[in-house]
Design a protein around this motif. Structure first.
Motif, short mmCIF file in Angstrom:
data_model
loop_
_atom_site.label_atom_id
_atom_site.label_comp_id
_atom_site.label_asym_id
_atom_site.label_seq_id
_atom_site.Cartn_x
_atom_site.Cartn_y
_atom_site.Cartn_z
N ASP A 1 0.81 -1.23 0.00
CA ASP A 1 0.00 0.00 0.00
C ASP A 1 0.85 1.28 0.00
OD1 ASP A 1 1.03 0.01 2.50
OD2 ASP A 1 -0.89 -0.26 3.54
N GLY A 2 2.16 1.11 -0.16
CA GLY A 2 3.03 2.27 -0.24
C GLY A 2 3.60 2.71 1.08
N THR A 3 3.15 2.13 2.19
CA THR A 3 3.70 2.52 3.50
C THR A 3 5.05 1.87 3.70
OG1 THR A 3 2.67 0.68 4.63
CG2 THR A 3 1.35 2.68 4.39
N ALA A 4 5.77 2.36 4.69
CA ALA A 4 7.11 1.82 4.96
C ALA A 4 7.04 0.36 5.34
CB ALA A 4 7.78 2.64 6.07
N ALA A 5 6.00 -0.04 6.05
CA ALA A 5 5.87 -1.44 6.49
C ALA A 5 5.51 -2.37 5.34
CB ALA A 5 4.83 -1.54 7.60
N GLU A 6 4.75 -1.88 4.34
CA GLU A 6 4.25 -2.74 3.26
C GLU A 6 5.11 -2.69 2.00
OE1 GLU A 6 1.86 -4.76 3.57
OE2 GLU A 6 1.05 -4.10 5.49
N GLY A 7 5.88 -1.65 1.80
CA GLY A 7 6.63 -1.51 0.56
C GLY A 7 5.87 -0.65 -0.43
N GLY A 8 6.55 -0.29 -1.54
CA GLY A 8 5.93 0.58 -2.54
C GLY A 8 4.71 -0.05 -3.20
N ILE B 1 2.17 -1.44 -6.02
CA ILE B 1 2.36 -2.10 -7.33
C ILE B 1 1.45 -1.41 -8.33
CG2 ILE B 1 2.12 -4.24 -8.62
CD1 ILE B 1 2.61 -5.72 -5.99
N SER B 2 2.04 -0.78 -9.35
CA SER B 2 1.22 -0.03 -10.32
C SER B 2 1.24 -0.65 -11.71
CB SER B 2 1.73 1.42 -10.41
OG SER B 2 3.09 1.44 -10.83
N ILE B 3 2.15 -1.59 -11.99
CA ILE B 3 2.24 -2.22 -13.32
C ILE B 3 2.39 -3.74 -13.12
CG2 ILE B 3 3.53 -2.40 -15.48
CD1 ILE B 3 4.50 0.43 -15.06
N VAL B 4 1.53 -4.53 -13.77
CA VAL B 4 1.60 -5.99 -13.65
C VAL B 4 1.43 -6.62 -15.04
CG1 VAL B 4 0.73 -6.00 -11.29
CG2 VAL B 4 -0.88 -6.18 -13.20
N GLY B 5 1.67 -7.93 -15.10
CA GLY B 5 1.51 -8.67 -16.36
C GLY B 5 2.86 -9.07 -16.92
N GLY C 1 -4.36 5.46 -8.05
CA GLY C 1 -5.23 5.59 -6.88
C GLY C 1 -6.70 5.55 -7.21
N SER C 2 -7.11 5.65 -8.51
CA SER C 2 -8.54 5.73 -8.82
C SER C 2 -9.01 4.74 -9.89
CB SER C 2 -8.88 7.15 -9.30
OG SER C 2 -8.16 7.44 -10.49
N ALA C 3 -8.08 4.01 -10.59
CA ALA C 3 -8.53 3.15 -11.69
C ALA C 3 -7.56 1.98 -11.92
CB ALA C 3 -8.67 3.96 -12.99
N TRP C 4 -8.13 0.92 -12.48
CA TRP C 4 -7.36 -0.25 -12.95
C TRP C 4 -7.63 -0.34 -14.46
CZ3 TRP C 4 -3.89 -3.94 -11.86
CH2 TRP C 4 -3.87 -5.09 -12.62
N TYR C 5 -6.59 -0.27 -15.32
CA TYR C 5 -6.82 -0.11 -16.75
C TYR C 5 -5.70 -0.79 -17.55
CZ TYR C 5 -3.46 3.63 -15.74
OH TYR C 5 -2.37 4.32 -15.32
N PRO C 6 -5.96 -1.10 -18.87
CA PRO C 6 -4.93 -1.72 -19.71
C PRO C 6 -3.91 -0.69 -20.21
CG PRO C 6 -6.93 -1.40 -20.98
CD PRO C 6 -7.26 -1.02 -19.57
#
Length: 430
Positions: free
Chosen positions: A44-51, A53-57, A66-71
């Motif tokens: 979730d971007g916090t220090a405890a969880e790590g940065g 994830i914004s790009i997968v596949g 923060g507002s959408a999941w898109y191709p």
């Protein structure tokens, strides 16, 4: 990162420079798996969880913020597949190709329970305005429009000419007039050429569906059989110029064309040379002998088979004609016109075997003989039919004097070796 976990490696084996055993890693992975299975894993971007994830596949096809999941690219990837679809979709609103669907839940629910097929739903494909408005713009039905389901319209407009034709039909005309009514009308007409019973009989003789404009193909298609007695006169050559060529393998009673006969003859010849492809040439090749099989059998009976047999006559070899033996022809027997030869040209020894071997001169006088007693017998050398040297079981026997000399000087000593001891004899010269 969800819930934490207690390190399983209490002995501190998993440390730099230490040997890590399989059991150490296995226990550590078990502890990590337990932590993940409890609350999963998040970023979730916090220090405890790590940065976050914004790009997968595999090729970074999908992205999130923060507002959408898109191709990654517009209109490129599908949501689900034909054989791997989602079950239920929960969404607040729908936007297709940039246009929002504003129908209310009440309006959408009007389709609830509809069992329309894909084909039926596709009927609205291409509708670009309110359906009711489009229906209102269509011509309203009235009593002047033909509604009979059996009526088939073949012309877009009912013309004045069509109206004139209908006017010419008499009042109360029906399609079920009797033969008597029709005949009465025909006979009462001017220039009716009265249709008599005789005319009716003629029509009865015409086959069903016969027409006056039958083509040549129509007539030929009837398959009329003409009796042989009716075939008289000369048939024009043009009528016999061609016919269907049957397969060469067809041995039926169908007509044989020139091509069929040529094919049969070609098969019969079977690729024979031009000098042996007709019966006269074949007969000439066997000397016109009607009993050639007997003649050939008799001639072959006088020949020696390759597998061997008994000769009943002499085998004659001309000068320099060699009888050769062996796989490499290493033994030869021949006459060159002056001399006779038994010639060994290969490796190994030349053996002449026999229980009694005799070498004779041309007069029949033997001069070398060997008598075999089973393990090698006496060998004698003769001079003028008189034995001079003979082998014995203990040595050799010489009959007459023994002269020993070399090319220069007659030797005065004869050395005899007896059991390894050299004995010298003095021989007096005369």
């Amino acid at each position: 990162m969800g819930t934490g976990y207690t390190r399983n490696d209490s002995t501190n084996n998993i440390a730099n420079g230490n040997v890590i055993n399989a059991s150490d890693l296995d226990g550590e992975f078990d502890a990590i798996q337990t932590a993940f299975s409890t609350s999963g894993h998040t970023h979730d971007g916090t220090a405890a969880e790590g940065g976050a994830i914004s790009i997968v596949g595999p090729a970074q096809e999908f992205r999130a913020d923060g507002s959408a999941w898109y191709p990654k690219t517009d209109a490129t990837y599908d949501l689900g597949k034909a054989a791997a679809s989602f079950d239920v979709a929960y969404v607040e609103s729908i936007n297709l190709a940039g246009t929002a669907i504003t129908a209310s839940a009440s309006e959408l629910n009007k389709l609830d329970g509809v069992t329309a097929s894909t084909t039926e739903i596709n009927y609205i494909d291409g509708v670009t305005s309110n359906i009711q408005t489009q229906l209102n713009n269509k011509q309203a039905a009235d009593s002047n429009i033909v509604s009979d389901a059996n009526y088939v319209r073949t012309d877009q407009n009912f013309t004045n000419a069509d109206h004139t034709k209908l006017n010419s039909i008499e009042t109360s005309a029906t399609a079920d007039q009797t033969a008597s009514e029709i005949r009465t009308l025909v006979e009462s007409a001017t220039d009716s050429n009265v249709f008599t019973d005789a005319d009716h009989t003629k029509l009865n003789g015409i086959e069903a569906s016969a027409t006056a404009d039958q083509t040549k193909a129509d007539i030929e298609g009837l398959g009329i059989d003409v009796p042989a007695t009716n075939l008289t006169g000369t048939i024009p050559a043009a009528r016999l110029s061609t016919a269907t060529t049957q397969a060469e393998s067809d041995d039926s009673t169908k007509i044989a064309t020139t091509a069929y006969v040529v094919d049969k003859i070609t098969t019969l010849i079977g690729g024979a040379p031009s000098t042996l492809n007709d019966l006269n040439e074949l007969a000439a090749a066997i000397n016109d002998d009607a009993n050639y099989n007997t003649t050939l059998t008799t001639a072959l009976a006088t020949k020696l088979p390759l597998a061997g047999g008994t000769m009943t006559g002499d085998v004659l070899y001309g000068d320099n004609v060699k009888a050769k033996f062996g796989a490499t022809n290493s033994l030869e027997i021949y006459h060159d016109g002056s001399n006779k030869y038994i010639q060994d040209t290969g490796s190994g020894s030349l053996f002449i075997r026999g229980s009694d071997l005799v070498l004779e001169d041309e007069g029949g006088n033997d001069y070398i003989t060997m008598s075999d007693t089973g393990t090698g017998g006496t060998v004698t050398l003769k001079h003028n039919a008189s034995t001079k040297l003979a082998t014995t079981s203990t040595g050799a026997s010489v009959t007459g004097s023994l002269a020993v000399s070399d090319a220069a000087t007659t030797r005065t000593n004869l050395d005899v070796d007896q059991a390894g001891s050299a004995l010298a004899f003095a021989i007096a010269l005369g």
